[in-house]
Design a protein around this motif. Structure first.
Motif, PDB file in Angstrom:
ATOM      1  N   GLU A 106      -0.527  -5.660  -9.845  1.00  0.00           N
ATOM      2  CA  GLU A 106      -1.592  -4.842 -10.312  1.00  0.00           C
ATOM      3  C   GLU A 106      -1.774  -3.771  -9.386  1.00  0.00           C
ATOM      4  N   TYR A 107      -2.318  -2.656  -9.831  1.00  0.00           N
ATOM      5  CA  TYR A 107      -2.553  -1.599  -8.898  1.00  0.00           C
ATOM      6  C   TYR A 107      -4.162  -1.342  -8.711  1.00  0.00           C
ATOM      7  N   ARG A 108      -4.756  -1.024  -7.592  1.00  0.00           N
ATOM      8  CA  ARG A 108      -5.899  -0.482  -7.443  1.00  0.00           C
ATOM      9  C   ARG A 108      -5.766   0.858  -6.982  1.00  0.00           C
ATOM     10  N   VAL A 109      -6.233   2.068  -7.604  1.00  0.00           N
ATOM     11  CA  VAL A 109      -6.122   3.540  -7.348  1.00  0.00           C
ATOM     12  C   VAL A 109      -7.396   3.958  -6.600  1.00  0.00           C
ATOM     13  N   THR A 110      -7.188   4.304  -5.524  1.00  0.00           N
ATOM     14  CA  THR A 110      -8.411   5.001  -4.565  1.00  0.00           C
ATOM     15  C   THR A 110      -8.507   6.304  -4.388  1.00  0.00           C
ATOM     16  N   GLU A 111      -9.102   6.945  -5.081  1.00  0.00           N
ATOM     17  CA  GLU A 111      -9.145   8.908  -4.717  1.00  0.00           C
ATOM     18  C   GLU A 111      -9.852   8.969  -3.374  1.00  0.00           C
ATOM     19  N   PHE A 112      -9.445   9.727  -2.670  1.00  0.00           N
ATOM     20  CA  PHE A 112     -10.523  10.136  -1.392  1.00  0.00           C
ATOM     21  C   PHE A 112      -9.923  11.577  -1.127  1.00  0.00           C
ATOM     22  N   LEU A 113     -10.848  12.283  -0.379  1.00  0.00           N
ATOM     23  CA  LEU A 113     -10.610  13.938   0.105  1.00  0.00           C
ATOM     24  C   LEU A 113     -10.141  13.596   1.574  1.00  0.00           C
TER      25      LEU A 113
ATOM     26  N   VAL B 239       0.798  -1.195   0.008  1.00  0.00           N
ATOM     27  CA  VAL B 239       0.159   0.170   0.092  1.00  0.00           C
ATOM     28  C   VAL B 239       0.827   1.367  -0.073  1.00  0.00           C
ATOM     29  N   ILE B 240       0.467   2.158  -0.717  1.00  0.00           N
ATOM     30  CA  ILE B 240       1.354   3.321  -0.712  1.00  0.00           C
ATOM     31  C   ILE B 240       0.158   4.598  -0.585  1.00  0.00           C
ATOM     32  N   LEU B 241       0.571   5.538   0.370  1.00  0.00           N
ATOM     33  CA  LEU B 241      -0.359   6.788   0.555  1.00  0.00           C
ATOM     34  C   LEU B 241       0.251   7.686  -0.451  1.00  0.00           C
ATOM     35  N   ALA B 242      -0.428   8.447  -1.199  1.00  0.00           N
ATOM     36  CA  ALA B 242       0.089   9.333  -2.217  1.00  0.00           C
ATOM     37  C   ALA B 242      -0.628  10.743  -2.290  1.00  0.00           C
ATOM     38  N   VAL B 243      -0.105  11.768  -2.689  1.00  0.00           N
ATOM     39  CA  VAL B 243      -0.850  13.065  -2.758  1.00  0.00           C
ATOM     40  C   VAL B 243      -0.750  13.379  -4.273  1.00  0.00           C
ATOM     41  N   GLY B 244      -1.909  13.959  -4.834  1.00  0.00           N
ATOM     42  CA  GLY B 244      -1.677  14.422  -6.121  1.00  0.00           C
ATOM     43  C   GLY B 244      -2.851  15.396  -6.547  1.00  0.00           C
ATOM     44  N   GLN B 245      -2.717  16.087  -7.586  1.00  0.00           N
ATOM     45  CA  GLN B 245      -4.125  16.707  -8.163  1.00  0.00           C
ATOM     46  C   GLN B 245      -5.040  16.091  -8.930  1.00  0.00           C
ATOM     47  N   ASP B 246      -4.261  15.231  -9.500  1.00  0.00           N
ATOM     48  CA  ASP B 246      -4.829  14.627 -10.676  1.00  0.00           C
ATOM     49  C   ASP B 246      -4.861  12.895 -10.944  1.00  0.00           C
ATOM     50  N   ARG B 247      -5.767  12.413 -10.909  1.00  0.00           N
ATOM     51  CA  ARG B 247      -5.924  11.061 -10.949  1.00  0.00           C
ATOM     52  C   ARG B 247      -5.367  10.523 -12.173  1.00  0.00           C
ATOM     53  N   ALA B 248      -5.409  10.945 -13.200  1.00  0.00           N
ATOM     54  CA  ALA B 248      -4.563  10.583 -14.422  1.00  0.00           C
ATOM     55  C   ALA B 248      -3.191  10.504 -14.255  1.00  0.00           C
ATOM     56  N   ARG B 249      -2.757  11.592 -13.422  1.00  0.00           N
ATOM     57  CA  ARG B 249      -1.327  11.701 -13.370  1.00  0.00           C
ATOM     58  C   ARG B 249      -0.506  10.609 -12.195  1.00  0.00           C
ATOM     59  N   ILE B 250      -1.580  10.365 -11.467  1.00  0.00           N
ATOM     60  CA  ILE B 250      -1.099   9.348 -10.389  1.00  0.00           C
ATOM     61  C   ILE B 250      -1.253   7.896 -11.184  1.00  0.00           C
ATOM     62  N   GLU B 251      -2.113   7.715 -12.043  1.00  0.00           N
ATOM     63  CA  GLU B 251      -2.199   6.314 -12.676  1.00  0.00           C
ATOM     64  C   GLU B 251      -0.896   6.385 -13.791  1.00  0.00           C
TER      65      GLU B 251
END
Length: 99
Positions: free
Chosen positions: A75-82, A48-60
């Motif tokens: 494989e990665y599962r990317v979950t965005e949250f506030l 698991v990695i906790l990451a910050v970024g403004q844009d989901r596409a950039r994180i992907e």
């Protein structure tokens, strides 16, 4: 903020062989301020990695550069949250709900 969940798709022997490259990749993104925390899952079937970024596409796009991904090992599962509530150490990353 993003939770990046890795699930291994290869034997641990292959993961361990590529681990130094993966750690270098992690360190680059810690230095850039994108990654805040990371580690192995228990049991060891990924991480698991906790990451910050403004844009989901950039994180992907960033995830696609992980040596584990390029070598077909995970494989990665990317979950965005506030992150509207944080510990004091993460206050700089606290977010507001959209109006």
């Amino acid at each position: 903020m993003f939770i990046l969940e890795l699930t291994y798709t290869a034997a641990l022997e292959r993961i361990d062989e590529a681990l130094p490259q993966h750690v270098q990749w992690l360190n680059r993104h810690y230095a850039a301020g994108t990654f805040l925390a990371s580690g192995r899952k228990v049991p060891r079937d990924g991480g698991v990695i906790l990451a910050v970024g403004q844009d989901r596409a950039r994180i992907e796009e960033l995830v696609a550069t992980d040596p584990f991904v390029r070598l077909g090992l995970t494989e990665y599962r990317v979950t965005e949250f506030l992150a509207t509530v944080t510990a004091p150490a993460l206050e700089a990353h606290r977010q507001q709900l959209p109006a």
